[in-house]
Design a protein around this motif. Structure first.
Motif, PDB file in Angstrom:
ATOM      1  N   LEU A   1     -71.670 -16.488 -15.346  1.00  0.00           N
ATOM      2  CA  LEU A   1     -70.144 -16.446 -15.409  1.00  0.00           C
ATOM      3  C   LEU A   1     -69.452 -16.041 -16.627  1.00  0.00           C
ATOM      4  O   LEU A   1     -68.495 -15.426 -16.763  1.00  0.00           O
ATOM      5  CB  LEU A   1     -69.873 -17.680 -14.689  1.00  0.00           C
ATOM      6  CG  LEU A   1     -70.122 -18.100 -13.499  1.00  0.00           C
ATOM      7  CD1 LEU A   1     -69.691 -19.526 -12.926  1.00  0.00           C
ATOM      8  CD2 LEU A   1     -69.543 -16.988 -12.345  1.00  0.00           C
ATOM      9  N   ALA A   2     -70.090 -16.771 -17.762  1.00  0.00           N
ATOM     10  CA  ALA A   2     -69.532 -16.520 -18.974  1.00  0.00           C
ATOM     11  C   ALA A   2     -69.466 -15.036 -19.353  1.00  0.00           C
ATOM     12  O   ALA A   2     -68.649 -14.276 -20.012  1.00  0.00           O
ATOM     13  CB  ALA A   2     -70.306 -17.474 -20.194  1.00  0.00           C
ATOM     14  N   ASP A   3     -70.659 -14.310 -19.079  1.00  0.00           N
ATOM     15  CA  ASP A   3     -70.813 -13.011 -19.096  1.00  0.00           C
ATOM     16  C   ASP A   3     -69.688 -11.986 -18.448  1.00  0.00           C
ATOM     17  O   ASP A   3     -69.525 -11.103 -18.988  1.00  0.00           O
ATOM     18  CB  ASP A   3     -72.188 -12.427 -18.918  1.00  0.00           C
ATOM     19  CG  ASP A   3     -73.281 -12.892 -19.875  1.00  0.00           C
ATOM     20  OD1 ASP A   3     -72.825 -13.513 -20.976  1.00  0.00           O
ATOM     21  OD2 ASP A   3     -74.541 -12.878 -19.646  1.00  0.00           O
ATOM     22  N   ALA A   4     -69.332 -12.423 -17.401  1.00  0.00           N
ATOM     23  CA  ALA A   4     -68.426 -11.965 -16.348  1.00  0.00           C
ATOM     24  C   ALA A   4     -67.157 -12.320 -16.807  1.00  0.00           C
ATOM     25  O   ALA A   4     -66.157 -11.694 -16.167  1.00  0.00           O
ATOM     26  CB  ALA A   4     -68.682 -12.250 -15.196  1.00  0.00           C
ATOM     27  N   GLY A   5     -66.867 -13.238 -17.798  1.00  0.00           N
ATOM     28  CA  GLY A   5     -65.549 -13.517 -18.132  1.00  0.00           C
ATOM     29  C   GLY A   5     -64.803 -14.647 -17.173  1.00  0.00           C
ATOM     30  O   GLY A   5     -63.487 -14.724 -17.011  1.00  0.00           O
ATOM     31  N   ILE A   6     -65.720 -15.115 -16.456  1.00  0.00           N
ATOM     32  CA  ILE A   6     -65.142 -16.222 -15.474  1.00  0.00           C
ATOM     33  C   ILE A   6     -65.053 -17.560 -16.064  1.00  0.00           C
ATOM     34  O   ILE A   6     -66.179 -18.068 -16.650  1.00  0.00           O
ATOM     35  CB  ILE A   6     -65.991 -16.196 -14.214  1.00  0.00           C
ATOM     36  CG1 ILE A   6     -65.753 -14.787 -13.442  1.00  0.00           C
ATOM     37  CG2 ILE A   6     -65.447 -17.269 -13.042  1.00  0.00           C
ATOM     38  CD1 ILE A   6     -66.457 -14.320 -12.304  1.00  0.00           C
ATOM     39  N   ALA A   7     -64.239 -18.409 -15.883  1.00  0.00           N
ATOM     40  CA  ALA A   7     -63.780 -19.975 -16.202  1.00  0.00           C
ATOM     41  C   ALA A   7     -64.877 -20.640 -15.673  1.00  0.00           C
ATOM     42  O   ALA A   7     -65.080 -20.533 -14.497  1.00  0.00           O
ATOM     43  CB  ALA A   7     -62.470 -20.360 -16.417  1.00  0.00           C
ATOM     44  N   CYS A   8     -65.648 -21.512 -16.265  1.00  0.00           N
ATOM     45  CA  CYS A   8     -66.626 -22.462 -15.662  1.00  0.00           C
ATOM     46  C   CYS A   8     -66.684 -23.725 -16.401  1.00  0.00           C
ATOM     47  O   CYS A   8     -66.795 -23.903 -17.539  1.00  0.00           O
ATOM     48  CB  CYS A   8     -68.059 -22.000 -15.762  1.00  0.00           C
ATOM     49  SG  CYS A   8     -69.275 -22.703 -14.993  1.00  0.00           S
ATOM     50  N   ASP A   9     -66.528 -24.901 -15.629  1.00  0.00           N
ATOM     51  CA  ASP A   9     -66.500 -26.266 -16.076  1.00  0.00           C
ATOM     52  C   ASP A   9     -67.637 -26.850 -15.482  1.00  0.00           C
ATOM     53  O   ASP A   9     -67.908 -26.785 -14.294  1.00  0.00           O
ATOM     54  CB  ASP A   9     -65.108 -26.901 -15.832  1.00  0.00           C
ATOM     55  CG  ASP A   9     -64.154 -26.472 -16.799  1.00  0.00           C
ATOM     56  OD1 ASP A   9     -64.041 -26.694 -18.154  1.00  0.00           O
ATOM     57  OD2 ASP A   9     -63.164 -25.631 -16.389  1.00  0.00           O
ATOM     58  N   TYR A  10     -68.291 -27.751 -16.179  1.00  0.00           N
ATOM     59  CA  TYR A  10     -69.224 -28.720 -15.641  1.00  0.00           C
ATOM     60  C   TYR A  10     -68.930 -29.996 -15.628  1.00  0.00           C
ATOM     61  O   TYR A  10     -68.476 -30.829 -16.573  1.00  0.00           O
ATOM     62  CB  TYR A  10     -70.598 -28.541 -16.388  1.00  0.00           C
ATOM     63  CG  TYR A  10     -71.826 -29.138 -16.119  1.00  0.00           C
ATOM     64  CD1 TYR A  10     -72.560 -28.802 -15.135  1.00  0.00           C
ATOM     65  CD2 TYR A  10     -72.000 -30.819 -16.439  1.00  0.00           C
ATOM     66  CE1 TYR A  10     -73.760 -29.290 -14.562  1.00  0.00           C
ATOM     67  CE2 TYR A  10     -73.224 -31.257 -15.789  1.00  0.00           C
ATOM     68  CZ  TYR A  10     -73.904 -30.485 -15.104  1.00  0.00           C
ATOM     69  OH  TYR A  10     -74.987 -31.321 -14.405  1.00  0.00           O
ATOM     70  N   VAL A  11     -68.911 -30.603 -14.657  1.00  0.00           N
ATOM     71  CA  VAL A  11     -68.584 -32.164 -14.119  1.00  0.00           C
ATOM     72  C   VAL A  11     -69.923 -33.199 -13.847  1.00  0.00           C
ATOM     73  O   VAL A  11     -70.504 -32.612 -13.108  1.00  0.00           O
ATOM     74  CB  VAL A  11     -67.679 -32.327 -13.040  1.00  0.00           C
ATOM     75  CG1 VAL A  11     -67.399 -33.794 -12.646  1.00  0.00           C
ATOM     76  CG2 VAL A  11     -66.479 -31.485 -13.236  1.00  0.00           C
ATOM     77  N   GLU A  12     -69.970 -34.023 -14.754  1.00  0.00           N
ATOM     78  CA  GLU A  12     -71.366 -35.008 -14.442  1.00  0.00           C
ATOM     79  C   GLU A  12     -70.793 -35.847 -13.480  1.00  0.00           C
ATOM     80  O   GLU A  12     -69.756 -36.379 -13.178  1.00  0.00           O
ATOM     81  CB  GLU A  12     -71.342 -35.680 -15.879  1.00  0.00           C
ATOM     82  CG  GLU A  12     -71.979 -34.995 -17.066  1.00  0.00           C
ATOM     83  CD  GLU A  12     -72.240 -35.998 -18.210  1.00  0.00           C
ATOM     84  OE1 GLU A  12     -72.385 -37.078 -18.178  1.00  0.00           O
ATOM     85  OE2 GLU A  12     -72.648 -35.128 -19.124  1.00  0.00           O
ATOM     86  N   ALA A  13     -71.837 -35.953 -12.542  1.00  0.00           N
ATOM     87  CA  ALA A  13     -71.673 -36.967 -11.328  1.00  0.00           C
ATOM     88  C   ALA A  13     -72.921 -38.049 -11.368  1.00  0.00           C
ATOM     89  O   ALA A  13     -72.890 -38.651 -10.388  1.00  0.00           O
ATOM     90  CB  ALA A  13     -71.942 -36.127 -10.207  1.00  0.00           C
ATOM     91  N   GLY A  14     -73.302 -38.491 -12.458  1.00  0.00           N
ATOM     92  CA  GLY A  14     -74.197 -39.502 -12.533  1.00  0.00           C
ATOM     93  C   GLY A  14     -75.604 -39.208 -12.106  1.00  0.00           C
ATOM     94  O   GLY A  14     -75.784 -38.067 -11.808  1.00  0.00           O
ATOM     95  N   SER A  15     -76.503 -40.397 -12.082  1.00  0.00           N
ATOM     96  CA  SER A  15     -77.704 -40.009 -11.847  1.00  0.00           C
ATOM     97  C   SER A  15     -78.012 -39.631 -10.268  1.00  0.00           C
ATOM     98  O   SER A  15     -77.162 -39.985  -9.491  1.00  0.00           O
ATOM     99  CB  SER A  15     -78.604 -41.141 -12.394  1.00  0.00           C
ATOM    100  OG  SER A  15     -78.462 -42.329 -11.359  1.00  0.00           O
TER     101      SER A  15
END
Length: 352
Positions: A205-219
């Motif tokens: 996605l970074a290579d394609a210029g698309i915004a991406c966020d990561y959300v932690e959801a716990g174990s």
């Protein structure tokens, strides 16, 4: 109660010959074997399984260690694995580390005392790799790396990540939110191969210029936290137009989107990763990257068979190499014995 002596008398052979037939050890001529088997049928003789296992130094029991069985993935995983082992005449002993104060230690102790024939390790461990390689008993890892000499089975998570990223890129996604476990799992040398699909998606996605966020959801053991995280995404990222996560996360995200009046898939795409029953009960047919539970279980059983065979050879002193390779053997090829199981992209109603 009918015993071996009765069978021997009926068949006209020695007790030792009956023992060889019952335990399937040593050479017995076809004629002798036929006589013994006929006598066993005639007398309705049922071999003493406990005595036979003691004779063979086997329990026909495999320990399966998972973090939890509450999570749909591990529920499906253990069901398929138990079915696979049962088909091979083996029983499973299940340990959920979230529900066991001693974690995996008790099971490892049981394995070392020959109370089990082997362990499938599918939970997080704080032990260092030399701990696992020093056990010298059959151990197979699932979806984690336990170090040199411990064979492993995992899904092709990189391929799964490529499938997800390609779908999002081709469909014109602009802001993707990935939901997964603690980001600390992504550090170099991690024992969790599953992070590879997240990393693959992020890079593409970074290579394609698309915004991406990561959300932690716990174990993985905290399913409630996964549900809460999925519901909170919409407040934190109001412009999100694609969500990727486990079946649980995807199902909750779908329900929350519908509650908020967000059209799926026109306004929001949702992709699930695993393909368990939870994905089928979400309300719409989720698009999923499906892991092949049957193939995973079969591969784990095959690896375990090889480990047990190596352990038996070492115990019998058949080869010098096997003596050094008992159980989780430190052989040249054991570390390379990683079975990678293909995944499948199954389009549903939640992607464009």
């Amino acid at each position: 109660m009918v015993g071996m002596r009765d069978v021997a008398k009926e068949a006209g052979v020695s007790v030792s010959t009956v023992s060889l037939v019952v335990n399937n050890t040593g050479y017995v001529s076809d004629d002798m074997r036929s006589k013994v088997e006929a006598a066993m049928r005639e007398l309705h003789y049922i071999p003493n399984e406990l005595a036979r296992n003691l004779y063979r130094n086997r329990t026909n029991t495999i320990g399966v260690i998972v973090p939890t069985i509450i999570h749909p993935f591990f529920a499906a995983f253990t069901a398929h694995l138990q079915r696979e082992f049962a088909g091979r005449g083996l029983k499973t002993l299940l340990c959920s580390t979230a529900d066991a104060a001693t974690g995996e230690s008790e099971y490892v102790n049981m394995l070392q005392r020959h109370m089990m024939d082997g362990i499938i390790m599918a939970a997080h461990t704080e032990h260092q790799p030399d701990y696992w390689s020093s056990i010298h008993r059959p151990i197979v890892a699932f979806d984690r790396n336990l170090g040199h000499g411990v064979p492993a089975v995992r899904s092709d998570h990189e391929a799964g990540g490529r499938m997800i990223a390609r779908q999002l890129i081709d469909s014109g996604a602009k802001h993707v939110v990935l939901v997964g476990g603690p980001r600390s799992q992504f550090k170099q040398g991690t024992t969790f191969p599953t992070v590879r699909y997240h990393l693959t998606v992020e890079q593409m996605l970074a290579d394609a210029g698309i915004a991406c966020d990561y959300v932690e959801a716990g174990s993985v053991t905290d399913v409630v936290a996964h549900e809460a995280t999925a519901a909170a995404i919409f407040e934190r990222y109001p412009d999100v137009d694609a969500i990727v996560g486990s079946d649980v996360v995807a199902a909750v995200a779908l329900q929350e989107a519908e509650r908020r009046g967000i059209a799926v898939p026109n306004e929001l795409q949702i992709i699930a990763y695993d393909g368990t029953l939870a994905a089928e009960l979400a309300g719409k047919r989720l698009t999923v990257v499906r892991q092949d539970f049957s193939a995973i279980a079969a591969a784990l059983a095959e690896q375990m068979d090889r480990q047990i065979a190596a352990s038996d050879e070492a115990a019998d002193g058949k080869t010098a190499q096997s003596a050094d390779a008992a159980g989780s053997a430190d052989t040249a090829d054991a570390n390379e014995a990683e079975a990678v199981i293909p995944v499948a992209f199954v389009a549903g109603e939640t992607t464009r």
